[in-house]
Scaffold this motif. Structure first.
Motif, PDB file in Angstrom:
ATOM      1  N   GLU A   2       0.769  -1.169  -0.097  1.00  0.00           N
ATOM      2  CA  GLU A   2       0.114   0.106  -0.002  1.00  0.00           C
ATOM      3  C   GLU A   2       1.006   1.448   0.010  1.00  0.00           C
ATOM      4  O   GLU A   2       2.002   1.377   0.748  1.00  0.00           O
ATOM      5  CB  GLU A   2      -0.749   0.142   1.277  1.00  0.00           C
ATOM      6  N   GLY A   3       0.417   2.192  -0.791  1.00  0.00           N
ATOM      7  CA  GLY A   3       1.223   3.455  -0.855  1.00  0.00           C
ATOM      8  C   GLY A   3       2.318   3.609  -1.914  1.00  0.00           C
ATOM      9  O   GLY A   3       2.603   4.867  -2.187  1.00  0.00           O
TER      10      GLY A   3
ATOM     11  N   ALA B  89       1.542  16.558  -7.831  1.00  0.00           N
ATOM     12  CA  ALA B  89       0.603  15.746  -6.899  1.00  0.00           C
ATOM     13  C   ALA B  89       1.167  15.992  -5.282  1.00  0.00           C
ATOM     14  O   ALA B  89       0.075  15.998  -4.530  1.00  0.00           O
ATOM     15  CB  ALA B  89       1.041  14.135  -7.302  1.00  0.00           C
ATOM     16  N   GLU B  90       2.294  16.302  -5.231  1.00  0.00           N
ATOM     17  CA  GLU B  90       2.959  16.348  -3.685  1.00  0.00           C
ATOM     18  C   GLU B  90       2.475  17.678  -3.235  1.00  0.00           C
ATOM     19  O   GLU B  90       1.917  17.772  -1.965  1.00  0.00           O
ATOM     20  CB  GLU B  90       4.252  16.536  -3.685  1.00  0.00           C
ATOM     21  N   ALA B  91       2.588  18.869  -4.204  1.00  0.00           N
ATOM     22  CA  ALA B  91       1.826  20.084  -3.792  1.00  0.00           C
ATOM     23  C   ALA B  91       0.533  20.097  -3.439  1.00  0.00           C
ATOM     24  O   ALA B  91      -0.025  20.715  -2.494  1.00  0.00           O
ATOM     25  CB  ALA B  91       2.259  21.192  -4.611  1.00  0.00           C
ATOM     26  N   ALA B  92      -0.422  19.373  -4.146  1.00  0.00           N
ATOM     27  CA  ALA B  92      -1.603  19.170  -3.761  1.00  0.00           C
ATOM     28  C   ALA B  92      -1.989  18.350  -2.836  1.00  0.00           C
ATOM     29  O   ALA B  92      -3.312  18.115  -2.300  1.00  0.00           O
ATOM     30  CB  ALA B  92      -2.477  18.623  -5.274  1.00  0.00           C
ATOM     31  N   GLY B  93      -0.988  17.648  -2.005  1.00  0.00           N
ATOM     32  CA  GLY B  93      -1.195  16.719  -0.951  1.00  0.00           C
ATOM     33  C   GLY B  93      -1.896  15.300  -1.330  1.00  0.00           C
ATOM     34  O   GLY B  93      -2.586  14.897  -0.334  1.00  0.00           O
ATOM     35  N   LEU B  94      -1.590  14.941  -2.601  1.00  0.00           N
ATOM     36  CA  LEU B  94      -2.273  13.504  -3.031  1.00  0.00           C
ATOM     37  C   LEU B  94      -1.480  12.518  -2.683  1.00  0.00           C
ATOM     38  O   LEU B  94      -1.919  11.392  -2.427  1.00  0.00           O
ATOM     39  CB  LEU B  94      -2.409  13.724  -4.555  1.00  0.00           C
ATOM     40  N   LEU B  95      -0.169  12.671  -2.433  1.00  0.00           N
ATOM     41  CA  LEU B  95       0.705  11.692  -2.362  1.00  0.00           C
ATOM     42  C   LEU B  95       0.521  11.235  -0.814  1.00  0.00           C
ATOM     43  O   LEU B  95       0.295  11.789   0.124  1.00  0.00           O
ATOM     44  CB  LEU B  95       2.132  11.897  -2.580  1.00  0.00           C
ATOM     45  N   PRO B  96       0.709   9.780  -0.498  1.00  0.00           N
ATOM     46  CA  PRO B  96       0.909   9.394   0.649  1.00  0.00           C
ATOM     47  C   PRO B  96       2.321   9.707   1.420  1.00  0.00           C
ATOM     48  O   PRO B  96       3.279   9.808   0.838  1.00  0.00           O
ATOM     49  CB  PRO B  96       0.754   7.730   0.504  1.00  0.00           C
ATOM     50  N   THR B  97       2.062   9.866   2.970  1.00  0.00           N
ATOM     51  CA  THR B  97       3.450   9.805   3.431  1.00  0.00           C
ATOM     52  C   THR B  97       3.869   8.683   4.065  1.00  0.00           C
ATOM     53  O   THR B  97       3.349   7.485   4.057  1.00  0.00           O
ATOM     54  CB  THR B  97       3.241  10.951   4.879  1.00  0.00           C
ATOM     55  N   TRP B  98       5.384   8.609   4.244  1.00  0.00           N
ATOM     56  CA  TRP B  98       6.129   7.767   4.728  1.00  0.00           C
ATOM     57  C   TRP B  98       5.551   6.993   6.033  1.00  0.00           C
ATOM     58  O   TRP B  98       5.421   5.868   6.213  1.00  0.00           O
ATOM     59  CB  TRP B  98       7.469   7.959   4.796  1.00  0.00           C
ATOM     60  N   GLU B  99       5.264   8.390   6.825  1.00  0.00           N
ATOM     61  CA  GLU B  99       4.833   7.842   8.289  1.00  0.00           C
ATOM     62  C   GLU B  99       3.432   7.274   8.281  1.00  0.00           C
ATOM     63  O   GLU B  99       3.068   6.286   8.944  1.00  0.00           O
ATOM     64  CB  GLU B  99       4.696   9.283   9.210  1.00  0.00           C
ATOM     65  N   ASP B 100       2.467   7.672   7.412  1.00  0.00           N
ATOM     66  CA  ASP B 100       1.128   7.150   7.312  1.00  0.00           C
ATOM     67  C   ASP B 100       1.344   5.819   7.024  1.00  0.00           C
ATOM     68  O   ASP B 100       0.557   4.847   7.446  1.00  0.00           O
ATOM     69  CB  ASP B 100       0.324   7.878   6.483  1.00  0.00           C
ATOM     70  N   CYS B 101       2.010   5.261   5.803  1.00  0.00           N
ATOM     71  CA  CYS B 101       2.229   3.973   5.343  1.00  0.00           C
ATOM     72  C   CYS B 101       2.713   3.116   6.531  1.00  0.00           C
ATOM     73  O   CYS B 101       2.326   2.218   6.415  1.00  0.00           O
ATOM     74  CB  CYS B 101       3.074   4.106   4.127  1.00  0.00           C
ATOM     75  N   ARG B 102       3.962   3.509   7.145  1.00  0.00           N
ATOM     76  CA  ARG B 102       4.527   2.807   8.174  1.00  0.00           C
ATOM     77  C   ARG B 102       3.317   2.476   9.486  1.00  0.00           C
ATOM     78  O   ARG B 102       3.488   1.389   9.738  1.00  0.00           O
ATOM     79  CB  ARG B 102       5.774   3.570   8.766  1.00  0.00           C
TER      80      ARG B 102
END
Length: 197
Positions: free
Chosen positions: A113-114, A176-189
């Protein structure tokens, strides 16, 4: 299962048994997933796509949680499969890895996921099946342009990429990053830890 260079991506290389009748191999074994991932791979949806040579699908991903883990195999023809780390803050953020999947070696790839996923068909009638941990949910699905020079994926020479309108119009990784669309490493972990229980 063999880990790839991006954490959360794995290669499965089955033993293929062949004789004068054809061949046989096991392409999914739950215990192998349990051991490698530390949790069950829950199957929620199975997809199949057929593509002409040059068709480029992706890079696709979904919101985390729950996102969508995928296990991908090419059952006819050949594809160049690509996994992109789009998890902001990951040690391998913006890195990508390609794996050739075909109907000869019968390799498969798993991506957690992510991670972003896409592929290019190397042959006509390239038939890809993939198992998904979550069902398709349009409101959670996103894409990044697979031709984004910042990512810099090296696609095969001699094939003109054929994209859907949606994939051709997808934002760059930076957009996509500027729009906040990408998942974060912390959320994925955190989500991976939850899956492991």
């Amino acid at each position: 299962m063999k880990p790839l260079s991006i954490e959360g991506a794995w290669l499965f290389e089955p033993k293929v048994f062949g004789d004068n009748r054809g061949s046989f191999h096991e392409w999914f074994k739950a215990p192998a997933f349990d051991g490698a991932l530390g949790h069950r791979f829950d199957l929620a949806q199975a997809n199949c796509s057929v593509s002409s040579a040059g068709t480029l699908r992706g890079i696709h991903f979904a919101d985390v949680p729950p996102s969508q883990a995928k296990y991908v195999k090419c059952v006819r023809g050949a594809i160049l499969d690509v996994i992109v780390d789009i998890r902001v803050g990951s040690p391998t953020y913006k890195k990508w890895q390609t794996v050739r999947l075909d109907d000869q070696d019968h390799h498969s790839v798993y991506l957690a996921e992510g991670l972003g996923h896409g592929f290019m068909a190397l042959t006509d009638d390239a038939t890809v099946v993939y198992l998904c941990s979550e069902g398709y949910a349009p409101e959670r699905e996103h894409g990044v342009n697979p031709l984004d020079p910042e990512i810099g994926i090296v696609w095969p020479e001699g094939l003109e990429p054929v994209l859907s309108g949606k994939d051709a119009d997808a934002p760059s990784l930076a957009e996509a990053e500027a729009a906040g669309l990408l998942p974060t490493w912390e959320d994925c972990r955190q989500y991976y830890a939850k899956l492991r229980g």
